[in-house]
Design an enzyme around this catalytic site. Sequence first.
Site, short mmCIF file in Angstrom:
data_model
loop_
_atom_site.label_atom_id
_atom_site.label_comp_id
_atom_site.label_asym_id
_atom_site.label_seq_id
_atom_site.Cartn_x
_atom_site.Cartn_y
_atom_site.Cartn_z
N ASP A 536 0.83 -1.20 0.00
CA ASP A 536 0.00 0.00 0.00
C ASP A 536 0.86 1.25 0.00
OD1 ASP A 536 0.54 0.75 2.88
OD2 ASP A 536 -0.35 -1.23 3.18
N GLU A 616 21.43 -22.97 -17.59
CA GLU A 616 20.74 -21.94 -16.80
C GLU A 616 21.73 -20.94 -16.20
OE1 GLU A 616 16.70 -24.22 -15.25
OE2 GLU A 616 18.61 -24.73 -14.31
#
Length: 755
Positions: A536, A616
Amino acid sequence: MAIQYDAGNRTITLQTRETTYQMQISGTGHVLHLYYGRRIDGACLDYPLVLTDCGFSPNSYENRLRREVSPDILPLEYSAAASGDYRVSALECVSDAGVVGADLRYVRHEITGGKYRLPGLPAAFADREDAQTLSLALADAVTGLEVELLYGVFEAADMITRAAIFRNRGDAAIRLDRAASLCLDIPFGGEWDLLHFHGRHCMERMPERTRLMHGIQTVGSRRGASSHHHNPFVVLMASDAGETSGTCIGVMPVYSGNHRTDVELDQANAVRVVSGIGGDLFGWRLEPGERFVAPEVILCHTDAGLESLTHHYHNFLNRHLIRSPWKDRRRPLLINSWESMTCDFDADRVLKFAAEAAKLGVGMVVLDDGWFGARDDDNAGLGDWFANEGKLPGGLKPLSDAIHAMGMKFGLWIEPEMVNEDSDLYRAHPDWALTVPGRKPAMGRNQLVLDMGNRVVVEHLYGVFSALIRDNGIDYIKWDMNRNIADTWSAALPPHRQTEVSHRYMLGVYELMDRLTGEFPEVLFENCAGGGGRFDAGMLYYTPQIWCSDDSDAIERLTIQMGTAVGYPVGAMGAHVSACPNQQTGRTAPFGTRAIVAMSGTFGYELDPARLSDAEKRQMRVLAERYDRFYDLIRRGSYYRLTGIAQAEDHVAWAFVGEGGRQALVNLVVTRTHANTHGIHFRLRGLNPGARYRLAEMVLEGCEQPDGAYLCGQEMTGRVFTGASLMYAGFTLRPMRGDYPGVQLLFEQADAEER
Ligand code: DGJ
C-alpha cells in the site's frame, strides 16, 4: 494559483493541470461539492445543481419551507451521521453528553503554499512551489467537534490529496466511530463501474470491475493490515471507460492498517465515495482539547482512461510519496535464501550459496528467515533477534564480512512486529503481545502480534534493530509481517480506549519504520507481509519496494503484477525468478520467461544456484547483463498494458516506453498455447507517430519451433517501422509453441543518419 476563493459566489476552486475541483459555501454553511472533472476556468459551477423535493429527505431547519433543499440530496464536501443525510457518512461519533452525530457547518478556510504534513503518518510531500494547501474547517455547534479538511493540490502532477483532522473544542469527550479522510460526491449520475483489487495470500490484487448497484459497496480490511484480500485502492470508471479513453477517478488511502472505502449509488443516481481508516472496529476517544489525525487519501481524475490513471499514480508515488534515496538509485540484483533453504542452513551452506551466486552476476545475498534465536521452523524464536550461534558461529558479522569480501552486499530478513510464545522475549514480557485477558488468543502461524501501540515495545525494537543493522554491516532489510491481528487488546491502554488498538498499532509501526529508515538511509528496505499483505501507499512512503506475493510462479505473477501495477509503480514490485517446478503451483515455465516477468519488478532470484544446469547458469549471466541494460527503461519508462486487465486472452503483453518515446521494450508471455493458431498481434502506444523505430533486439524464451524454422519473426530484427505503423497497424509475432514462451522486443528510435 492552484487554489482560488471567490468571495462573490463563495466558491473555492482547486485547479490542477487537467482538472478542476470546486466547492461552495452555502447560505446555511453547508459546504457543497459542485464539481470534480476536466479543467474549467473561470466558471461558477453551481448552476447545474437543480434540486427537487424527493420526499422523506429532511430539510435543515433554516430550509424548512424549501423542501427541495435537503442534506440528503445536496452534494456535500463532508457529511456526518444523524444530520438528515442518510447516505453513507464520513463521520460517525457520539459525545459523552449523549449527542450522536454532528451537523457540520463552515467555520473558516485558509490557503497556503506548500503541502500540509500529517504528524506520525505517511503522506505525500512536495517542494513549496509544487503544491498548495487548502484547510477548510467545519464544526458542530452543539458538541464542539471541529473537522479540518485538508486538500493538497499538486497542480503539475495533476493530483489532489485529502486528509482530515478532528478536534474536540467542546466540554465533553467525544468518541469517533468513523473518521474518514475523504467524502466525494459525484452529483450527476451517469453509469459507473467500480474497479477494485481483491485477492488472498498468494494471489493478491486481482482486478475486478463491476457495475455499481444501488446501495453501498464496500472495499476494506479489518485485519489490522491493509491485507492481501482488499487493497486500499479503488477506481470509479465511467461504464464506457477503457484503457485509453473515458473517465476514471482513483481513490488510494495512504494507510497500511484497517481501511474502508464505501461507494454508494443513491436514490438520485448520484454517487458518494467515502474513504479512509476502517470503520467497524475503530473508535477513538477525544477528550476536550484533543485531536485525531486521519490518514491521507490520494485522489486522481482523468478523462483519458485507465492507462492515464496508472501513469498519474506511478509518477505521483515515485515523485511525491516514496522518500527513500533508493528510489532513484540502481538497486542490486539480489538472491534470497527463502525458497531454497527456508530455515534449514548454517554458515557453510550460506557461504556456498553466496559463492555460487557471485559467479552469476548477483549483487546481493539476502539471508531470509531462520538466522536468529531458536528458529528451526516457524514455531519458535520470533522476538529473539540475536544470531543463532549453532547455525552461525560468531554471529552475523563474520558472514556479512565474508559476503562483502566476495564483492556482494548482504541483506537480512526480520519480522519486528511479531513474537512466538516459544521465545525469550515472550517469556520476559507476555504483556507485550496483543491478547485479551482471560481468553486464549487466536494464533496465526503459531505467533502473536506485539503491541506496537505501546511506546516501550517500540523503544525496545528500535534499540534491537538499530544495533543489529549498525553492528553487522547490513545493506538491505526485508521487513516481514506474517499474520493479521485478531485480539485487539492492549495491556497498555485503559478499557475505554481498546477500540484504538489497531490504529495505535499502525502509528507504532510507522514510528519504528520512520526511525530506522531515517537513521539508515543507505540501507535498502523492502516491505513484505507474507508476500503482498501490506502492499500500500503507506508502506511505500517508508520503503521503495514491497515483496509482491509469496506466489513466485511467473504465470500467476502476470495477473498479480498487472493488478498491482494499475496503481503502484513497477520499481516498487518485489519480483524474483524462482526454481521450477514452482513451489506454490508445481508449474514449470521456461527460465527466460520467469526472468521476463521478474524483470518487470525489482528482479532477483529465489533459488539455489548450485542446482542450476550449466545452461541456466549461462543464462543467468546473460540476464544480469540484460537487466542492467533495460534497468532505466523499465524503472523510468512509462508502463503500458498492451492486453487488458481482464486476462481473457491467451497471452499477456505490456511495454515500457522511455522518455520522449525514444525506446520501447515490449514484453509478452503466452499463457495458453494452441494448435493451428494464428499470430499474436499487438499495437504499441506512447511512440512518436512520425519517428522511425528499428527493432533492435528480439529475445525469445522457451519457444520451440519445428525443424529449426525461423523463430517467431526473428527475421524482422533490424527492420525499421514508423511510430505510427507500430501504434496503429501494430506488429504480429508468429505463433509460438511450447509451454509459456516469452518474448522481449526492443524498439529504438532510428537515429538521424538512418533517417
Ligand atoms: C513470508 C515472506 O513473504 C517470504 O518471502 C519469507 O520471507 C517467509 N515469510 C519467511 O518466513
